[in-house]
Structures are given as C-alpha cells and as structure tokens.
Design a protein around this motif. Structure first.
Motif, PDB file in Angstrom:
ATOM      1  N   ALA A 148       0.835  -1.205   0.000  1.00  0.00           N
ATOM      2  CA  ALA A 148       0.000   0.000   0.000  1.00  0.00           C
ATOM      3  C   ALA A 148       0.872   1.258   0.000  1.00  0.00           C
ATOM      4  CB  ALA A 148      -0.919   0.005   1.217  1.00  0.00           C
ATOM      5  N   ARG A 149       0.406   2.291  -0.698  1.00  0.00           N
ATOM      6  CA  ARG A 149       1.103   3.573  -0.712  1.00  0.00           C
ATOM      7  C   ARG A 149       0.858   4.301   0.604  1.00  0.00           C
ATOM      8  NH1 ARG A 149      -1.747   3.604  -5.293  1.00  0.00           N
ATOM      9  NH2 ARG A 149      -2.958   5.400  -4.599  1.00  0.00           N
ATOM     10  N   ALA A 150       1.837   5.066   1.043  1.00  0.00           N
ATOM     11  CA  ALA A 150       1.722   5.805   2.298  1.00  0.00           C
ATOM     12  C   ALA A 150       1.938   7.299   2.095  1.00  0.00           C
ATOM     13  CB  ALA A 150       2.698   5.244   3.329  1.00  0.00           C
ATOM     14  N   GLY A 151       1.480   7.836   0.977  1.00  0.00           N
ATOM     15  CA  GLY A 151       1.496   9.275   0.733  1.00  0.00           C
ATOM     16  C   GLY A 151       2.832   9.937   1.011  1.00  0.00           C
ATOM     17  N   TRP A 152       2.785  11.021   1.767  1.00  0.00           N
ATOM     18  CA  TRP A 152       3.984  11.815   2.057  1.00  0.00           C
ATOM     19  C   TRP A 152       5.019  11.021   2.841  1.00  0.00           C
ATOM     20  CZ3 TRP A 152       5.234  12.659   7.132  1.00  0.00           C
ATOM     21  CH2 TRP A 152       4.219  12.482   8.071  1.00  0.00           C
ATOM     22  N   ILE A 153       4.612   9.963   3.558  1.00  0.00           N
ATOM     23  CA  ILE A 153       5.564   9.150   4.318  1.00  0.00           C
ATOM     24  C   ILE A 153       6.485   8.381   3.369  1.00  0.00           C
ATOM     25  CG2 ILE A 153       5.791   7.218   5.935  1.00  0.00           C
ATOM     26  CD1 ILE A 153       3.228   8.285   7.281  1.00  0.00           C
ATOM     27  N   ASP A 154       5.960   7.936   2.224  1.00  0.00           N
ATOM     28  CA  ASP A 154       6.808   7.267   1.221  1.00  0.00           C
ATOM     29  C   ASP A 154       7.925   8.194   0.752  1.00  0.00           C
ATOM     30  OD1 ASP A 154       5.382   4.871   1.275  1.00  0.00           O
ATOM     31  OD2 ASP A 154       4.135   5.385  -0.458  1.00  0.00           O
ATOM     32  N   GLU A 155       7.590   9.468   0.558  1.00  0.00           N
ATOM     33  CA  GLU A 155       8.593  10.446   0.122  1.00  0.00           C
ATOM     34  C   GLU A 155       9.665  10.635   1.200  1.00  0.00           C
ATOM     35  OE1 GLU A 155       6.420  14.000  -0.861  1.00  0.00           O
ATOM     36  OE2 GLU A 155       5.044  12.873  -2.157  1.00  0.00           O
ATOM     37  N   LEU A 156       9.243  10.700   2.443  1.00  0.00           N
ATOM     38  CA  LEU A 156      10.169  10.846   3.563  1.00  0.00           C
ATOM     39  C   LEU A 156      11.056   9.610   3.697  1.00  0.00           C
ATOM     40  CD1 LEU A 156      10.713  13.037   5.670  1.00  0.00           C
ATOM     41  CD2 LEU A 156       9.123  11.871   7.178  1.00  0.00           C
ATOM     42  N   ASP A 157      10.453   8.422   3.544  1.00  0.00           N
ATOM     43  CA  ASP A 157      11.221   7.175   3.617  1.00  0.00           C
ATOM     44  C   ASP A 157      12.299   7.117   2.535  1.00  0.00           C
ATOM     45  OD1 ASP A 157       9.761   6.293   5.781  1.00  0.00           O
ATOM     46  OD2 ASP A 157       8.582   4.822   4.648  1.00  0.00           O
ATOM     47  N   ALA A 158      12.000   7.643   1.355  1.00  0.00           N
ATOM     48  CA  ALA A 158      12.969   7.626   0.264  1.00  0.00           C
ATOM     49  C   ALA A 158      14.210   8.443   0.613  1.00  0.00           C
ATOM     50  CB  ALA A 158      12.326   8.159  -1.015  1.00  0.00           C
ATOM     51  N   VAL A 159      14.041   9.487   1.415  1.00  0.00           N
ATOM     52  CA  VAL A 159      15.154  10.354   1.804  1.00  0.00           C
ATOM     53  C   VAL A 159      15.833   9.858   3.073  1.00  0.00           C
ATOM     54  CG1 VAL A 159      15.754  12.694   2.557  1.00  0.00           C
ATOM     55  CG2 VAL A 159      14.114  12.363   0.696  1.00  0.00           C
ATOM     56  N   GLN A 160      15.043   9.511   4.103  1.00  0.00           N
ATOM     57  CA  GLN A 160      15.590   9.186   5.420  1.00  0.00           C
ATOM     58  C   GLN A 160      15.770   7.690   5.668  1.00  0.00           C
ATOM     59  OE1 GLN A 160      13.187  10.920   8.482  1.00  0.00           O
ATOM     60  NE2 GLN A 160      13.529  13.002   7.794  1.00  0.00           N
ATOM     61  N   GLY A 161      15.157   6.870   4.844  1.00  0.00           N
ATOM     62  CA  GLY A 161      15.177   5.429   5.083  1.00  0.00           C
ATOM     63  C   GLY A 161      13.899   4.994   5.781  1.00  0.00           C
ATOM     64  N   ARG A 162      13.477   3.799   5.474  1.00  0.00           N
ATOM     65  CA  ARG A 162      12.241   3.281   6.065  1.00  0.00           C
ATOM     66  C   ARG A 162      12.420   3.061   7.568  1.00  0.00           C
ATOM     67  NH1 ARG A 162       8.526  -1.711   4.023  1.00  0.00           N
ATOM     68  NH2 ARG A 162       6.711  -0.990   5.144  1.00  0.00           N
ATOM     69  N   ASN A 163      11.406   3.372   8.312  1.00  0.00           N
ATOM     70  CA  ASN A 163      11.396   3.214   9.771  1.00  0.00           C
ATOM     71  C   ASN A 163      12.401   4.107  10.484  1.00  0.00           C
ATOM     72  OD1 ASN A 163       9.392   1.233   9.616  1.00  0.00           O
ATOM     73  ND2 ASN A 163      10.890  -0.393   9.441  1.00  0.00           N
ATOM     74  N   SER A 164      12.802   5.197   9.847  1.00  0.00           N
ATOM     75  CA  SER A 164      13.724   6.094  10.545  1.00  0.00           C
ATOM     76  C   SER A 164      12.992   6.730  11.719  1.00  0.00           C
ATOM     77  CB  SER A 164      14.257   7.176   9.592  1.00  0.00           C
ATOM     78  OG  SER A 164      13.223   8.025   9.176  1.00  0.00           O
ATOM     79  N   ALA A 165      13.743   6.972  12.761  1.00  0.00           N
ATOM     80  CA  ALA A 165      13.179   7.593  13.961  1.00  0.00           C
ATOM     81  C   ALA A 165      13.753   8.992  14.089  1.00  0.00           C
ATOM     82  CB  ALA A 165      13.524   6.744  15.189  1.00  0.00           C
ATOM     83  N   PRO A 166      13.038   9.874  14.783  1.00  0.00           N
ATOM     84  CA  PRO A 166      13.507  11.244  14.902  1.00  0.00           C
ATOM     85  C   PRO A 166      14.709  11.424  15.818  1.00  0.00           C
ATOM     86  CG  PRO A 166      11.492  10.965  16.141  1.00  0.00           C
ATOM     87  CD  PRO A 166      11.732   9.683  15.405  1.00  0.00           C
ATOM     88  N   GLY A 167      15.143  10.381  16.505  1.00  0.00           N
ATOM     89  CA  GLY A 167      16.276  10.491  17.406  1.00  0.00           C
ATOM     90  C   GLY A 167      15.820  10.820  18.818  1.00  0.00           C
ATOM     91  N   LEU A 168      16.786  11.016  19.691  1.00  0.00           N
ATOM     92  CA  LEU A 168      16.466  11.311  21.072  1.00  0.00           C
ATOM     93  C   LEU A 168      15.632  12.568  21.168  1.00  0.00           C
ATOM     94  CD1 LEU A 168      19.909  10.558  22.707  1.00  0.00           C
ATOM     95  CD2 LEU A 168      17.805   9.241  22.975  1.00  0.00           C
ATOM     96  N   LYS A 169      14.608  12.484  22.009  1.00  0.00           N
ATOM     97  CA  LYS A 169      13.721  13.617  22.185  1.00  0.00           C
ATOM     98  C   LYS A 169      14.181  14.449  23.382  1.00  0.00           C
ATOM     99  CE  LYS A 169      10.467  10.385  21.577  1.00  0.00           C
ATOM    100  NZ  LYS A 169       9.268   9.754  21.987  1.00  0.00           N
ATOM    101  N   ARG A 170      13.910  15.720  23.300  1.00  0.00           N
ATOM    102  CA  ARG A 170      14.254  16.626  24.385  1.00  0.00           C
ATOM    103  C   ARG A 170      12.966  17.181  24.997  1.00  0.00           C
ATOM    104  NH1 ARG A 170      17.184  17.345  20.137  1.00  0.00           N
ATOM    105  NH2 ARG A 170      16.129  19.144  19.304  1.00  0.00           N
ATOM    106  N   PRO A 171      12.980  17.384  26.311  1.00  0.00           N
ATOM    107  CA  PRO A 171      11.793  17.987  26.927  1.00  0.00           C
ATOM    108  C   PRO A 171      11.510  19.342  26.319  1.00  0.00           C
ATOM    109  CG  PRO A 171      13.290  17.142  28.599  1.00  0.00           C
ATOM    110  CD  PRO A 171      14.015  17.054  27.286  1.00  0.00           C
ATOM    111  N   ARG A 172      10.218  19.678  26.248  1.00  0.00           N
ATOM    112  CA  ARG A 172       9.848  20.978  25.677  1.00  0.00           C
ATOM    113  C   ARG A 172       9.817  22.035  26.735  1.00  0.00           C
ATOM    114  NH1 ARG A 172       5.572  19.183  21.136  1.00  0.00           N
ATOM    115  NH2 ARG A 172       6.736  17.370  20.605  1.00  0.00           N
TER     116      ARG A 172
END
Length: 172
Positions: A148-172
C-alpha cells in the motif's frame, strides 16, 4: 445520526508501561531507535473488574492485537501538525498525531501471554495509565497491506530510510 451525535465509552482496562512522559515513548511501537533503552517496551493491560475473563477466551492464539485507546493526556487538537520526522506541517488526519479532533488512538502490539484479566504485551508506544477502549485481534490476511502507498511518508522514507526515527527527544 447527525454531526451533533455524542458517544460515551467506558475503558475496558488500563495499560501499564514504562513510559510516564510523552517524550519518553517512541512515536511508533516498532520504531525504538532513539528511545532511552533502544528496545521494544514490555507492558501489561489490566482489564476492568466488570469484565468476565471469558472476554479474552481464545485471544492467546494471536501474535498481535490492536489496541484502541484514548489519548488521555492530550490537550486539544490542531488542524495541522509538524510530524516528528520532519518536513512541513501536515493535515492532522494525514498523521498519527495524538492531537486529534477525537483523542482516539490505534496501536498494533505483540501479545505475549494472557493471564486471567492481564495481557502481557511488547512493542507499545502508549503511556502508563492509558485507558484502553477496545481490543481487536490482528488478522494478517485482512490487516496487512505491505504494498500500500503511504502518501507523504513514502517520500520521507525515500530520503531518510524506512522506519527512521527522529532520534532522542528533548523535553519541551
């Protein structure tokens, strides 16, 4: 039914996980890179006393289940949100943001075992104390659409790799 209909739900159980703050939990239960432990979290779902144990009869044969839950700590919603992996703001209904018109979530988790009214789970992305509204068994032939296509997420996966995570999160 009209657009003014109201619904009321009673949680069938409360999920207990190691995540007490939103910044601690992964954005998806299966994408744990960048979390403190780097491992899929173990959790338990304690079903409400008003439910008879028969409600989970035959559930132990399933490897995965869907949890339908309330984002109980959500503080309202927005029309557009910024996805954690980056890119421009997106329409909230094109994301999995907890900031939704109805604060309802859906998560596929691994079911390890069933002991009475307690379900042992792995791979959760829910906060400790999350009210669970319903459980559905995950049925691969009906629930999995790997092509199945995943819209804008497919485009992001093409650049960052599938299942990429945003990295360590910082408190806001």
């Amino acid at each position: 039914m009209n657009h003014h209909s109201q619904f009321s739900y009673q949680p069938i159980g409360i999920l207990h996980s190691p995540y007490t703050r939103r910044i601690d939990a992964p954005h998806q239960g299966t994408v744990v890179e960048g979390t403190e432990s780097g491992q899929s979290a173990m959790a338990t779902l304690k079903l409400a006393e008003w439910l008879d144990e028969q409600v989970v009869q035959d559930l132990s044969g399933f490897e995965r289940i869907w949890l339908i839950f309330a984002f109980h700590l959500s503080e309202g919603w927005k029309n557009v949100v910024k996805p954690p992996r980056g890119g421009p703001k997106r329409g909230v209904l094109a994301t999995r943001s907890p900031h939704r018109p109805n604060s309802i979530g859906l998560s596929a988790v691994e079911l390890l075992s069933v002991e009475g009214r307690t379900l042992h789970l792995r791979g959760v992305d829910l906060l400790d104390g999350t009210p669970v509204l319903d459980i559905k068994p995950y049925v691969p032939y009906a629930d999995a659409f790997p092509d199945a296509r995943a819209g804008w997420i497919d485009e992001l996966d093409a650049v960052q790799g599938r299942n990429s995570a945003p990295g360590l999160k910082r408190p806001r």
